[in-house]
Scaffold this motif. Sequence first.
Motif, PDB file in Angstrom:
ATOM      1  N   THR A  65      -4.241  -7.705  -0.043  1.00  0.00           N
ATOM      2  CA  THR A  65      -3.377  -8.328  -1.039  1.00  0.00           C
ATOM      3  C   THR A  65      -2.301  -9.186  -0.374  1.00  0.00           C
ATOM      4  O   THR A  65      -1.912 -10.230  -0.919  1.00  0.00           O
ATOM      5  CB  THR A  65      -2.713  -7.255  -1.919  1.00  0.00           C
ATOM      6  N   GLY A  66      -1.837  -8.776   0.805  1.00  0.00           N
ATOM      7  CA  GLY A  66      -0.827  -9.555   1.510  1.00  0.00           C
ATOM      8  C   GLY A  66      -1.369 -10.876   2.026  1.00  0.00           C
ATOM      9  O   GLY A  66      -0.718 -11.920   1.891  1.00  0.00           O
ATOM     10  N   TRP A  91       3.436  -3.602  -4.796  1.00  0.00           N
ATOM     11  CA  TRP A  91       3.724  -3.050  -3.471  1.00  0.00           C
ATOM     12  C   TRP A  91       4.894  -2.069  -3.524  1.00  0.00           C
ATOM     13  O   TRP A  91       4.850  -1.004  -2.907  1.00  0.00           O
ATOM     14  CB  TRP A  91       4.040  -4.185  -2.485  1.00  0.00           C
ATOM     15  N   ARG A  92       5.936  -2.428  -4.256  1.00  0.00           N
ATOM     16  CA  ARG A  92       7.102  -1.550  -4.359  1.00  0.00           C
ATOM     17  C   ARG A  92       6.767  -0.260  -5.113  1.00  0.00           C
ATOM     18  O   ARG A  92       7.272   0.819  -4.786  1.00  0.00           O
ATOM     19  CB  ARG A  92       8.242  -2.295  -5.053  1.00  0.00           C
ATOM     20  N   MET A 101       1.851   1.889   4.341  1.00  0.00           N
ATOM     21  CA  MET A 101       0.734   1.299   5.071  1.00  0.00           C
ATOM     22  C   MET A 101       0.201   2.228   6.155  1.00  0.00           C
ATOM     23  O   MET A 101      -1.013   2.258   6.405  1.00  0.00           O
ATOM     24  CB  MET A 101       1.169  -0.042   5.687  1.00  0.00           C
ATOM     25  N   TYR A 113       2.990   5.807  -0.845  1.00  0.00           N
ATOM     26  CA  TYR A 113       1.747   5.228  -0.310  1.00  0.00           C
ATOM     27  C   TYR A 113       2.115   4.065   0.623  1.00  0.00           C
ATOM     28  O   TYR A 113       2.039   2.894   0.254  1.00  0.00           O
ATOM     29  CB  TYR A 113       0.850   4.742  -1.450  1.00  0.00           C
ATOM     30  N   GLN A 159       2.717  -8.989  -7.685  1.00  0.00           N
ATOM     31  CA  GLN A 159       2.201  -8.383  -6.466  1.00  0.00           C
ATOM     32  C   GLN A 159       3.296  -7.612  -5.729  1.00  0.00           C
ATOM     33  O   GLN A 159       3.070  -6.505  -5.228  1.00  0.00           O
ATOM     34  CB  GLN A 159       1.602  -9.462  -5.548  1.00  0.00           C
ATOM     35  N   VAL A 160       4.489  -8.216  -5.662  1.00  0.00           N
ATOM     36  CA  VAL A 160       5.612  -7.525  -5.029  1.00  0.00           C
ATOM     37  C   VAL A 160       5.949  -6.244  -5.785  1.00  0.00           C
ATOM     38  O   VAL A 160       6.232  -5.195  -5.184  1.00  0.00           O
ATOM     39  CB  VAL A 160       6.845  -8.453  -4.959  1.00  0.00           C
ATOM     40  N   ASN A 208      -4.503   2.724   2.352  1.00  0.00           N
ATOM     41  CA  ASN A 208      -3.264   2.030   2.022  1.00  0.00           C
ATOM     42  C   ASN A 208      -3.111   0.756   2.854  1.00  0.00           C
ATOM     43  O   ASN A 208      -2.703  -0.298   2.353  1.00  0.00           O
ATOM     44  CB  ASN A 208      -2.062   2.948   2.271  1.00  0.00           C
ATOM     45  N   LEU A 225       3.819   1.243  -5.147  1.00  0.00           N
ATOM     46  CA  LEU A 225       3.075   2.108  -4.227  1.00  0.00           C
ATOM     47  C   LEU A 225       4.004   2.728  -3.188  1.00  0.00           C
ATOM     48  O   LEU A 225       3.868   3.916  -2.850  1.00  0.00           O
ATOM     49  CB  LEU A 225       1.965   1.310  -3.552  1.00  0.00           C
ATOM     50  N   ALA A 226       4.927   1.930  -2.666  1.00  0.00           N
ATOM     51  CA  ALA A 226       5.862   2.454  -1.668  1.00  0.00           C
ATOM     52  C   ALA A 226       6.744   3.545  -2.266  1.00  0.00           C
ATOM     53  O   ALA A 226       7.036   4.549  -1.606  1.00  0.00           O
ATOM     54  CB  ALA A 226       6.709   1.321  -1.109  1.00  0.00           C
ATOM     55  N   TYR A 274      -2.635  -3.173   1.445  1.00  0.00           N
ATOM     56  CA  TYR A 274      -1.552  -4.093   1.781  1.00  0.00           C
ATOM     57  C   TYR A 274      -2.079  -5.304   2.560  1.00  0.00           C
ATOM     58  O   TYR A 274      -1.569  -6.428   2.377  1.00  0.00           O
ATOM     59  CB  TYR A 274      -0.488  -3.371   2.608  1.00  0.00           C
TER      60      TYR A 274
END
Length: 235
Positions: A163-164, A140-141, A150, A148, A136-137, A156, A143-144, A160
């Motif tokens: 999933t967060g 996120w990385r 938040m 993309y 998952q991390v 977006n 997408l960032a 986050y």
Amino acid sequence: MSVVLVFLLVVIGFSFWWLSHQRIMSKPWLESGVHTAVPETDASGMATEKVALGVFLAVVGALFALFASAYFMRMEYSDWQAPPLPRILWLNTFVLMLASAAFSCAVRATRERHIALTRLALSAAGLGTLVFLAGQVTAWRELAAGGYFMDTNPANGFFYLMTGVHALHILGGLVALGRTTIRAWDPGAEPKRLTLGIELCAMYWHFLLLVWLGVFVLLEGWAGDLVTLCRQLLT
């Protein structure tokens, strides 16, 4: 609203399946045989911890149902641009399914008093969960890194957020899993308490897997097709 109803129906179905495996749905006045304990002290009744966890999971299910409802309402606006989903989410889903299956093995092993297999299953479930969180991390990385963030688009932010929050519930479950695993390695641990702890962890992980599958279907854009299919089946 249709998505919320479908999600709640799934949660209710899971709840009835769980209750069918507990004595809360039994009819003691129809049971025959010799009773070895009065109802107030019968150890075969459902544990208070299971009832409390069931109530908590119902609240969590309602929370994610509200997320799904807000997601569908917000995506109708013209500024909505869903981010591309990282492929690692497919692997994460598979890993979480394996962790859930490992808990099922742990429950069966502890009921049969196979302590070595119980320890192995708990270790596998914990390792699989950690791999899921690491995945998952990574998502996120990824997408960032693609820009993309938040605050760049509402889609977006929903990604986050959902999933967060799911990952936070997983982290909370790891605390209980850690305590249960320590108890499993304790030679003097009470078997009934160990079995109860593993059953609670298994129930929690099965539910979080169900929630994650719902979130994954929503983020993949399949929820609309699923709702349409459900409507066709009901009509």
